[in-house]
Structures are given as C-alpha cells and as structure tokens.
Design a protein around this motif. Structure first.
Motif, short mmCIF file in Angstrom:
data_model
loop_
_atom_site.label_atom_id
_atom_site.label_comp_id
_atom_site.label_asym_id
_atom_site.label_seq_id
_atom_site.Cartn_x
_atom_site.Cartn_y
_atom_site.Cartn_z
N ASP A 493 20.02 1.54 75.13
CA ASP A 493 21.22 1.90 75.90
C ASP A 493 21.10 3.25 76.61
O ASP A 493 21.92 4.15 76.41
CB ASP A 493 22.44 1.91 74.99
N PRO A 494 20.08 3.45 77.46
CA PRO A 494 20.01 4.68 78.26
C PRO A 494 21.09 4.69 79.34
O PRO A 494 21.70 3.64 79.62
CB PRO A 494 18.61 4.61 78.88
N GLU A 495 21.31 5.85 79.94
CA GLU A 495 22.34 5.94 80.98
C GLU A 495 21.96 5.11 82.20
O GLU A 495 22.82 4.48 82.82
CB GLU A 495 22.53 7.40 81.40
N THR A 496 20.70 5.13 82.57
CA THR A 496 20.26 4.45 83.79
C THR A 496 18.99 3.65 83.51
O THR A 496 18.06 4.16 82.88
CB THR A 496 19.97 5.46 84.91
N VAL A 497 18.98 2.39 83.97
CA VAL A 497 17.78 1.55 83.89
C VAL A 497 17.48 1.02 85.28
O VAL A 497 18.35 0.43 85.93
CB VAL A 497 17.97 0.37 82.91
N LEU A 498 16.26 1.27 85.74
CA LEU A 498 15.85 0.82 87.07
C LEU A 498 14.60 -0.05 86.95
O LEU A 498 13.78 0.16 86.06
CB LEU A 498 15.53 2.00 87.99
N ALA A 499 14.48 -1.02 87.86
CA ALA A 499 13.30 -1.87 87.87
C ALA A 499 12.76 -1.98 89.29
O ALA A 499 13.53 -2.19 90.24
CB ALA A 499 13.62 -3.25 87.32
N ARG A 500 11.47 -1.84 89.42
CA ARG A 500 10.80 -2.05 90.70
C ARG A 500 10.65 -3.56 90.94
O ARG A 500 10.23 -4.29 90.04
CB ARG A 500 9.43 -1.38 90.66
N VAL A 501 11.01 -4.01 92.13
CA VAL A 501 10.86 -5.42 92.51
C VAL A 501 9.77 -5.51 93.57
O VAL A 501 9.91 -4.95 94.66
CB VAL A 501 12.18 -6.01 93.05
N ASN A 502 8.69 -6.17 93.22
CA ASN A 502 7.57 -6.29 94.15
C ASN A 502 7.74 -7.47 95.11
O ASN A 502 7.32 -7.40 96.26
CB ASN A 502 6.27 -6.45 93.35
N ASN A 503 8.35 -8.54 94.64
CA ASN A 503 8.62 -9.70 95.47
C ASN A 503 10.10 -9.69 95.84
O ASN A 503 10.95 -9.85 94.97
CB ASN A 503 8.27 -10.98 94.71
N PRO A 504 10.45 -9.50 97.12
CA PRO A 504 11.86 -9.42 97.52
C PRO A 504 12.68 -10.63 97.09
O PRO A 504 13.88 -10.52 96.87
CB PRO A 504 11.79 -9.32 99.05
N ASP A 505 12.03 -11.79 96.94
CA ASP A 505 12.76 -12.99 96.55
C ASP A 505 13.29 -12.89 95.12
O ASP A 505 14.19 -13.65 94.74
CB ASP A 505 11.85 -14.23 96.66
N ASN A 506 12.75 -11.97 94.32
CA ASN A 506 13.20 -11.82 92.93
C ASN A 506 14.37 -10.87 92.78
O ASN A 506 14.97 -10.79 91.70
CB ASN A 506 12.04 -11.31 92.06
N ALA A 507 14.70 -10.14 93.85
CA ALA A 507 15.73 -9.11 93.75
C ALA A 507 17.07 -9.69 93.32
O ALA A 507 17.76 -9.13 92.46
CB ALA A 507 15.87 -8.38 95.08
#
Length: 622
Positions: A493-507
């Motif tokens: 449970d961190p304050e912010t979680v970010l993920a890199r999306v390499n394939n735009p279709d997965n966003a």
C-alpha cells in the motif's frame, strides 16, 4: 560485594544473562541501542550502587571470561564484513575507515593527553579504542531514521570495518605497553608478529571449519545445530590458540576467521549468523556488567568536566572533521554529512576491549591507568550513545535528510534514467533487477541495486517496499510491470504505484485494473508535441532536478492557512511561485485573492533551492 564463591557466583551469572535478555527486549521496544540499558544495569549492579557485582565477583576468571566474550564479539562483527557490502558502499567509506580512523586516533589521543594529563601510551590506547563506532549501536539508529541508502551503507560499513581494525590496533598498542616498546620499528615488528600469528591461526581454523561444514556428515537430523556449535567452538579455539602462541594475537585470529568464513559459501549460513547474534547478546551482558564493576564514581568525579570535554571533542569536533574530509564532493548533501558527523556513537568494541585491558593494567599494578581508561571510555560511550542515539531522529528531521523512498523495478535505461532524476532531487531510490549484467552496470553507475525478481513479494519486502512511498514498474515486459503494480498495491500500500506500458494496446487493460500507467509511445508523442508547441517550457522542464524544480506538497503551516496568495507571494523566495492548487480532487490555477485552506496541495515551481525554501514555508514538518 559478592564473594567469589560458587554459591554466590551462580545467581550473579543468572542475573547477568537475564539482564542481557531484558536489555535487548527494551532496546527493540524503544528502538535504541541495547548499550543504553546495559550501561544503566551495570552501574546499578556495580560496586558504586547495589554492590552485587564487583571486581572480585568472578575470582581470577574475570579476565578469561571477558577475553572469550571479546573473541565472540569480534568474530560476530568480522563475520558480517562481506566483500560485496564493501563494493556497494560509497567511495567515502574507504576514506572513513582510513583517513577518518587516523584523524579519530590521533585527535582523541591528543585530547586525552593534554586534557586528562594521561601518558602518551594510555592516550593512544584510548584513542585506538574510540575509533570504533560499530553496527550494534549504529543499526538501531538507522532502523529509526530511514536515511538514504548511501548514508546507511557508509555508516554501517564504517562500523563493521572499524570494529575489527580498532580492536586489532588497540591490542597491538596494549601489547607494546606491556612489554615497554615505544620505538616505531620494534612496534611495527610487534604489530607484524601479532597480526601474522592471528592471520595464520585464523586462516587455519576457518579452513578447517569450511571443510567440516561442507564435507563432514554433521548428522542430518541436527546438522544446523551442530554447524552453529562447531562455528562457535572454532571462534573460541582460534582465540585461545593464537593467544597461547603470542599474547594478544587472539583478536586478530578471530577477526581473520570471521572474515574468511563470512565471505565463503557455507551451508546453514543464516542459522549460524542468527545463532552468533544471540550468543553475542548474552556475552555483551558480561562485558558491560564487568565494565561497571571496574567503574568508580570518584574516578568519574576526578575526570569531571575535562572528561566531558574529551567526549565533546570526540563527538562534536573530530567526528565532523573526519566525515567532511572523507565525504568531500557532491555524493552526499551537506545535511547528510552533518548527520553522519552527529551520529557516530561508540559502544561494543570500546567497552569490551577496554574492560579486558583494564583488568590487565590492574594486574600489572597500573590501577590509575586502568581507572582512567575505564572512566574515559565509559563517558564517551554514555555521551555518544545516549545523546546521538536518543536524538538521532530529531537531528535527521532538523537537517531534512529523511528522504522519500522510491522502488523502481527494472534497472534498464528507463529505470536508471528515472532513478538519476529522482536522486538528483535528493530522493532515496532503490532499483530491483534480476539480470546480473544489468545489476553490475547500474551499480557501476553509482545506483543502489537490489538483485532479485521484482515480482516476488519477499524480494520487494527485502528491498524496502514496506516503507516505500512510490513503486514504479519500469521493465520492458508489460506483464511484469502489471504484476509488480498489483503486488505492491495489495501487499504494501504505497502512496503511488506507476507502471510503464510498452504496448499502447495494453494501457486500457491496466487502467481497468486500477493501475496508473505511463505509455512510452504516448509519452514520446506528447513530448514531441510539446517541443513543437511549447519549446520554452520543455527546455525549462529539462532542467528539473538541476537548476529548476517543481514540487507538490500539502499545506500545513498555520502561518499560511487562511491567507490569500497576494499576501503569501511576497514571502516566497524570489524566482518561485505557487502555480497550481488542488482542493477536493479539483486542480486549478489560483488567482491573487485565492485563500489557502487546510488540506490544500500546492504545486510550487521555480529554482531548485528556492522551491525547497518554499516547501519549508508551507510545510515545515515535511
């Protein structure tokens, strides 16, 4: 005072063991070094208060008991002196344990000689002992104060290395005192002899232990237990054998055996390490009770203000000088250097070895020198542990060195670039990477890297996910980034979680699962568009973390709440302004009459240092 008879010795030993356990429980409960409670208990039971324990309580066995205790303590410290830890530590650590140690040795000796009118030999003996800081007093402080990894690595590695080197140096000086050597060449010969005997004996014992642990059947059902006992026996044998061959060579022997064994791949390593730690906690009780038994209040009164002045010089003059000399450059901020300067408590090695030496000096008829040694070391330990250990958190907060902890899973170009920008802003960044080649590349670039699989919960936990405010999945694999984001959110449970999306279709799939994403394709296109339409802004944005900065912070200062921006603006540093305000989930560009309310989050834009000053104005507790 208790006599040396067997009937009175048994309850004393039982009481000392019980005190050691209670001291450790209290230390864990209040997050302070156990030395504080051991010193208090030792003084209480010593001859100056209750008189339960005195110099004669153990008969003629006190020297042997303390000697074996010192052997276990030094072996424990040497066992944790790992080569990979030294490679990961900042370059400044090497200077701390060489240049810094020399400054502490000479400076302390000079202060003791002139302020306490001690002979030069005793002055340098005290100086050599007070070089050591030690992980047993530093680690509890770092558990309370979440410093940046580079600060923790420097302080912990300094403590581990100096634990061993200070003990060996002190033993050589003490031996020189005993045999009456004061000429440099014979002293160097003596050093080489003792060190040589210790290295040979320690190397032989370590070799035999490694062979036994790897190739001898230790009984499958009880192998871990037998391995622990075998290593403990090996440490004691190394100390006793070396000390028999050459007086005071035992410390070098156990140090050598510990270093070699700790850096060799042996079975049951975790069990051995945990067991040794428990045994060390028990023998520490004997050391500090024995130290208290040798302590006399009239000696402390005689040392008095001059002794406190020596402690002040050690902690407030010599320590800052050696830290700033060792940590020159921009790797550490000024605040971090001052924190390292003001948090260098002395503890286990000075107390244990000083007790051993004091017994030897008293047996040699040098009672005054023994009293001076015990009194001075006691005062420095008491002042540094109680003051620096007790106020470490407040010192860190005042110096503003407690960082935001960020975990980045993926040590490739994207992860390293993001880490570089965050570290330039002073954040505490840890990269998690599974590929060994990428790990080496990132470490060579100066980053803190945890080797392991970022989708493993235990790896995340050991890397610090439990205290991280931000977790970023930055690998080239969308499945990995998604799993990292989900694990982090559900387990830590961190304050912010970010993920890199390499394939735009997965966003879209990521967003449906509640994961905030950054699409590499979209971000590149938007950046190009911004450079076309807003080139000046993009040029300035490129300087963020260097000359310019943008920070978002919650307003908590009472001096700001309830006031319009037209009044607050002139109080902000020049080249700095409040550009945005977020209230109730809505972000707006504020006008001059906009009134700041509790709970507002403001975005401050401007020069790097100016933004930091503005943050202190609107949120002094950050």
């Amino acid at each position: 005072m208790a006599a040396a008879g067997g009937g009175s010795l048994l309850p004393i030993v039982a009481a000392i063991i019980g005190i050691g356990v209670i001291a450790q429980i209290l230390a864990d409960r209040f997050q302070v070094p156990s030395v504080v409670f051991l010193i208090a208990a030792g003084v209480l039971l010593g001859p100056e208060v209750l008189g339960v324990v005195g110099p004669d309580s153990f008969g003629n066995a006190l020297g042997a008991i303390v000697g074996l205790s010192v052997a276990i303590i030094v072996f424990e410290g040497a066992f944790h002196l790992r080569a990979e830890k030294l490679r990961e530590a900042p370059e400044a650590t090497l200077k701390l344990v060489t240049v810094g140690a020399a400054v502490a040795l000479v400076g302390t000796a000079v202060a003791v000689h002139f302020l306490l009118t001690a002979p030069w030999d005793i002055s340098f003996l005290i100086g050599s002992l007070l070089v050591a800081t030690g992980p047993t007093v530093v680690t509890p402080i770092l558990d309370v104060v979440p410093t940046r990894d580079r600060v923790a690595a420097a302080l912990e590695t300094e403590g581990i290395v100096n634990d061993v080197t200070a003990a060996i140096l002190a033993v050589v000086i003490f031996t020189a005192i005993n045999v009456g050597i004061d000429d440099p060449l014979p002293l160097l010969t003596l050093f080489a002899e003792r060190l040589g005997v210790g290295v040979v004996v320690g190397g032989v014992v370590a070799g035999l232990l490694v062979y036994a642990l790897r190739y001898v059947d230790l009984s499958p059902g009880n192998a871990p237990r037998n391995a622990r006992l075998l290593v403990l026996a090996g440490a004691l044998v190394a100390y006793g054998a070396a000390d028999t061959i050459a007086t005071e060579a035992g410390v070098a022997a156990v140090a050598t055996a510990g270093v070699l064994l700790g850096n060799t791949d042996i079975p049951y390593e975790e069990e051995i390490s945990a067991f040794k730690g428990d045994v060390t906690l028990v023998v520490l009780s004997f050391v500090f009770i024995a130290l208290a038994a040798l302590l006399r209040f009239d000696v402390l009164v005689t040392i008095g203000l001059r002794g406190l002045l020596v402690a002040g010089i050690v902690a407030l003059v010599l320590r800052p000088v050696l830290v700033f000399a060792s940590a020159s450059g921009d790797r550490f901020t000024t605040g971090e250097k001052w924190f390292m300067s003001l948090v260098g408590p002395r503890g286990i090695i000075p107390a244990s070895v000083a007790t051993l030496f004091a017994i030897g000096l008293r047996d040699a008829g040098r009672t005054a020198s023994a009293d001076l040694l015990v009194g001075t070391v006691f005062l420095v330990i008491l002042v540094t542990v109680v003051v620096e250990g007790g106020f470490a958190r407040q010192i860190a907060e005042y110096l503003d060195i407690i960082p935001m902890r960020v975990l980045i899973i993926g040590g490739g170009k994207v992860g390293r670039t993001l880490a570089e920008r965050l570290e330039d802003r002073g954040e505490n960044v840890v990269l998690i990477e599974e590929n060994q080649a990428v790990v080496e590349t990132a470490r060579n670039a100066g980053f803190t890297v945890h080797h392991g699989d970022g989708t493993d919960t235990e790896v995340l936990r050991s890397a610090g996910a439990g205290t991280a405010r931000i977790v970023v999945g930055a690998t080239g694999d969308d499945d990995v980034n998604l799993l990292v984001a989900q694990l982090s959110s559900s387990k830590f449970d961190p304050e912010t979680v970010l993920a890199r999306v390499n394939n735009p279709d997965n966003a879209e799939a990521f967003e449906e699962l509640g994961v905030r994403t950054i699409s590499a394709t979209r971000a590149t296109a938007e950046a190009m568009d911004n450079y076309i339409e807003r080139p000046s802004m993009m040029d300035w944005m490129g300087e963020i973390g260097h000359s310019g900065d943008i920070q978002e912070v919650e307003v908590t200062a009472e001096t700001v709440l309830g006031r319009p921006l037209r009044e607050i603006g002139p109080e902000l540093p020049e080249d700095c302004l409040i550009a945005l305000v977020q209230r109730d989930g809505e972000t707006r560009v504020p006008h001059a009459e906009f009134t700041i309310e509790r709970g507002d989050r403001v975005t401050i834009i401007g020069g790097r240092e100016e933004v930091r000053e503005a943050i202190e104005l609107v949120n002094p507790d950050r």
